[in-house]
Motif scaffolding. Structure first.
Motif, PDB file in Angstrom:
ATOM      1  N   ARG A 121     -66.948 -46.012  45.796  1.00 42.98           N
ATOM      2  CA  ARG A 121     -65.471 -46.409  45.176  1.00 42.98           C
ATOM      3  C   ARG A 121     -64.900 -45.334  44.319  1.00 42.98           C
ATOM      4  NH1 ARG A 121     -63.357 -49.385  40.560  1.00 42.98           N
ATOM      5  NH2 ARG A 121     -61.713 -50.716  41.023  1.00 42.98           N
ATOM      6  N   ALA A 122     -63.772 -45.102  44.537  1.00 41.96           N
ATOM      7  CA  ALA A 122     -63.180 -44.024  43.681  1.00 41.96           C
ATOM      8  C   ALA A 122     -61.664 -44.353  43.651  1.00 41.96           C
ATOM      9  CB  ALA A 122     -63.177 -42.786  44.498  1.00 41.96           C
ATOM     10  N   SER A 168     -62.699 -44.526  53.473  1.00 40.15           N
ATOM     11  CA  SER A 168     -62.311 -45.639  53.754  1.00 40.15           C
ATOM     12  C   SER A 168     -62.494 -46.528  52.257  1.00 40.15           C
ATOM     13  CB  SER A 168     -63.243 -46.417  54.617  1.00 40.15           C
ATOM     14  OG  SER A 168     -64.973 -46.395  54.059  1.00 40.15           O
ATOM     15  N   ARG A 169     -62.949 -46.254  51.150  1.00 36.85           N
ATOM     16  CA  ARG A 169     -63.044 -46.954  49.910  1.00 36.85           C
ATOM     17  C   ARG A 169     -62.230 -46.443  48.673  1.00 36.85           C
ATOM     18  NH1 ARG A 169     -69.005 -48.762  48.239  1.00 36.85           N
ATOM     19  NH2 ARG A 169     -67.575 -49.823  46.848  1.00 36.85           N
ATOM     20  N   ALA A 170     -61.537 -45.566  49.229  1.00 32.89           N
ATOM     21  CA  ALA A 170     -60.533 -44.829  48.215  1.00 32.89           C
ATOM     22  C   ALA A 170     -59.429 -45.660  47.669  1.00 32.89           C
ATOM     23  CB  ALA A 170     -60.183 -43.515  48.687  1.00 32.89           C
ATOM     24  N   ILE A 171     -59.326 -45.784  46.441  1.00 32.56           N
ATOM     25  CA  ILE A 171     -57.856 -46.599  45.832  1.00 32.56           C
ATOM     26  C   ILE A 171     -56.893 -45.881  45.231  1.00 32.56           C
ATOM     27  CG2 ILE A 171     -57.287 -48.508  44.517  1.00 32.56           C
ATOM     28  CD1 ILE A 171     -60.233 -49.429  44.948  1.00 32.56           C
ATOM     29  N   LEU A 214     -59.309 -53.669  41.046  1.00 36.65           N
ATOM     30  CA  LEU A 214     -58.718 -53.190  41.991  1.00 36.65           C
ATOM     31  C   LEU A 214     -59.837 -53.157  43.325  1.00 36.65           C
ATOM     32  CD1 LEU A 214     -56.778 -49.849  40.857  1.00 36.65           C
ATOM     33  CD2 LEU A 214     -55.870 -52.351  41.451  1.00 36.65           C
ATOM     34  N   LYS A 215     -59.141 -53.420  44.521  1.00 35.32           N
ATOM     35  CA  LYS A 215     -59.891 -53.392  45.650  1.00 35.32           C
ATOM     36  C   LYS A 215     -59.182 -52.632  46.513  1.00 35.32           C
ATOM     37  CE  LYS A 215     -62.642 -57.002  44.305  1.00 35.32           C
ATOM     38  NZ  LYS A 215     -62.125 -57.258  43.156  1.00 35.32           N
ATOM     39  N   VAL A 216     -60.134 -52.069  47.879  1.00 35.70           N
ATOM     40  CA  VAL A 216     -59.304 -51.179  48.720  1.00 35.70           C
ATOM     41  C   VAL A 216     -58.153 -51.782  49.108  1.00 35.70           C
ATOM     42  CG1 VAL A 216     -59.831 -50.196  51.026  1.00 35.70           C
ATOM     43  CG2 VAL A 216     -61.707 -50.175  49.138  1.00 35.70           C
ATOM     44  N   PRO A 217     -57.928 -52.788  49.557  1.00 37.42           N
ATOM     45  CA  PRO A 217     -56.528 -53.194  50.288  1.00 37.42           C
ATOM     46  C   PRO A 217     -55.326 -53.083  49.156  1.00 37.42           C
ATOM     47  CG  PRO A 217     -57.993 -54.941  50.731  1.00 37.42           C
ATOM     48  CD  PRO A 217     -58.725 -54.174  49.680  1.00 37.42           C
TER      49      PRO A 217
END
Length: 232
Positions: A121-122, A168-171, A214-217
């Motif tokens: 997660r970033a 795929s896990r960037a926010i 915060l979540k990826v979506p």
């Protein structure tokens, strides 16, 4: 502890409070604070891309940043304030507002997003404003600030789409901190509802709480200090 956090605008009210809170929490091995008013390696001027690149190069020498927050913005300066009507528009001031509120954060993303880990997660967050919501604008005025924050929101949305291809896990998000008792809001605090003028410390904790949830979506969106999505 294997990652770092970066605060751009760490000499401001919110930025300084964010830096202090992250240091106190100790969740990151290193907390980097950069600001135009700081000297040496901590100097970063949003109007000077070379200084942004130099700050990124410094961060790249240590743990990858798992959190980058751009806590900068301009609303008024000596001789200039939010425009009440179109007759108040000034080309040079508009360019300055866009340079600080839109272009600067975008250049920070250009240099810092590639440093963030591809795995895990970033979060990259830029402070925006509810008044930058086009759909929420019912009263007009504040042309430059509204438009530059709306442009920042579009930068965030576009960066989020590109970053999703790399990780795929960037926010990547924009955050509305509310009205905070800082120099930016000081001339306009008279109409703030009771209990809605936040100290920098409280604003920082609220923003960090939102970031934590915060979540990826959520990437590419604008959220307020309560974690509620604000429509563009």
């Amino acid at each position: 502890m294997n990652s770092s956090a970066v605060i751009i605008g760490a000499s401001g009210g919110i930025g300084g409070a964010l830096e202090a809170a992250l240091v106190e929490e100790g969740a990151f091995g290193v907390v980097h604070g950069f600001a135009r008013s700081r000297g040496g390696a901590q100097h970063l001027d949003l109007l000077d891309e070379a200084s942004i690149a130099a700050a990124a190069a410094l961060v790249a020498k240590g743990p990858a940043p798992g959190l980058v927050i751009v806590a900068t913005g301009v609303l008024h300066a000596e001789g200039h304030g939010p425009e009440k009507a179109a007759r108040d528009l000034d080309a040079a001031w508009l360019a300055q507002v866009y340079a600080v509120n839109t272009i600067g954060p975008a250049l920070v993303a250009k240099h810092f997003l590639p440093l963030m880990p591809k795995d895990g997660r970033a979060v990259f967050a830029a402070l925006s404003a509810r008044v930058g919501s086009i759909s929420d604008n019912q009263v007009g005025g504040w042309y430059g600030y509204r438009a530059s924050k709306a442009a920042l929101n579009m930068m965030v949305r576009t960066l989020a789409i590109e970053e999703r291809r790399r990780s795929s896990r960037a926010i990547v998000v924009a955050l509305h901190p509310g009205t905070v008792d800082t120099e930016l809001s000081k001339p306009f605090q008279g109409n703030v509802q009771a209990g809605r003028l936040f100290t920098p410390d409280r604003a920082a904790m609220q923003l960090l709480d939102v970031i934590e949830e915060l979540k990826v979506p959520d990437s590419g969106k604008l959220f307020d200090y309560e974690g509620k999505e604000v429509a563009f």
